[in-house]
Enzyme design. Structure first.
Site, short mmCIF file in Angstrom:
data_model
loop_
_atom_site.label_atom_id
_atom_site.label_comp_id
_atom_site.label_asym_id
_atom_site.label_seq_id
_atom_site.Cartn_x
_atom_site.Cartn_y
_atom_site.Cartn_z
N ASP A 129 2.90 8.68 -5.45
CA ASP A 129 3.72 7.83 -6.32
C ASP A 129 5.01 8.58 -6.62
O ASP A 129 5.00 9.57 -7.35
CB ASP A 129 2.98 7.54 -7.64
CG ASP A 129 1.75 6.64 -7.46
OD1 ASP A 129 1.29 6.49 -6.32
OD2 ASP A 129 1.26 6.12 -8.48
N LYS B 258 6.12 0.30 -8.39
CA LYS B 258 5.36 0.65 -9.60
C LYS B 258 6.31 0.66 -10.79
O LYS B 258 7.45 1.11 -10.68
CB LYS B 258 4.71 2.03 -9.38
CG LYS B 258 4.01 2.62 -10.58
CD LYS B 258 3.38 3.97 -10.22
CE LYS B 258 2.88 4.71 -11.45
NZ LYS B 258 2.26 6.01 -11.13
N LYS C 246 2.23 -2.11 -8.72
CA LYS C 246 1.39 -1.32 -9.63
C LYS C 246 1.96 -1.34 -11.04
O LYS C 246 3.13 -1.04 -11.25
CB LYS C 246 1.26 0.12 -9.12
CG LYS C 246 0.42 1.02 -10.03
CD LYS C 246 0.20 2.40 -9.40
CE LYS C 246 -0.42 3.37 -10.40
NZ LYS C 246 -0.69 4.70 -9.82
#
Length: 224
Positions: free
Chosen positions: A92, A155, A184
């Site tokens: 991430d 995300k 996300k």
């Protein structure tokens, strides 16, 4: 959605700087018990988590350029390769927020692509855009750049800034990236109601430290 299905959408997370070995061992034990999608941990803990989760379905997720996104793209690429070598299955990464605000879109795309290329399909790449710091226009642009650079997910948040995921942001991100890219939600998802709200609006993964409370239908005040 039952508890098992919900658990498979959650990255069980501990990114606090004070997380020690016992914390990581507990996190991994819980992840195995609930069969969460992954554990999300700082790079220094990847080797330990990979060892503890070996042979299971639970993936090892780590963070790149975290939490500010202000490292150079070369450093982010190195971090990515190093994390994968140590056992990470997912990364991430945080975008360069300042460059996005400068409208230096070429740099932002290259920065994301540096991580995507370094991952070389050996790990999923998720792009943290830090929604709480962006205008609506910037959120859309960041999602477009992440998609163009070949990332697997967008995300919302690091959990370390001024706000986390909102259903409205998830809806906007899903509308921007289309049906096939992952979205996300992270930061502030602390209950089953929070989880259902972001899933309803298009989230396919949730990052949370309150994972167990979410699955058990309780409310947690825990943070990353």
């Amino acid at each position: 959605m039952d508890k098992q299905q919900l658990a498979k959408m959650i990255d069980h997370t501990i990114l606090k700087p004070e997380a020690d070995k016992a914390s990581i061992e507990k996190l991994c034990k819980e992840a195995l018990e609930y069969n969460f999608a992954s554990v999300c941990i700082n790079p220094t803990n990847v080797e330990l988590a990979a060892k503890l989760l070996k042979g299971s379905e639970v993936k090892v997720c780590t963070v790149i350029g975290f939490p500010l996104g202000a490292n150079t793209m070369e450093v982010k690429a190195f971090e990515t390769k190093d994390a994968i070598a140590k056992g990470a299955d997912e990364v991430d990464m945080v975008i360069n927020i300042g460059r996005l605000k400068d409208k230096d879109y070429e740099y932002v795309e290259k920065d994301i692509k540096a991580v995507v290329d370094a991952a070389d399909k050996k790990a999923l790449t998720k792009v943290i855009i830090e929604t709480c710091l962006l205008t609506e226009e910037e959120k859309v642009k960041a999602c477009e750049l992440a998609k163009k650079a070949g990332a697997d997910f967008v995300k919302t948040s690091t959990g370390f800034s001024t706000g986390g995921a909102t259903p409205e942001d998830i809806k906007l991100m899903r509308e921007t990236v289309g049906p096939d890219m992952g979205v996300k939600a992270s930061g502030g998802v602390r209950s089953i109601e929070d989880a259902e709200a972001v899933i309803k609006n298009g989230a396919t993964r949730i990052g949370a430290s309150a994972s167990i409370a979410i699955c058990e239908g309780k409310v947690s005040d825990s943070t990353y």
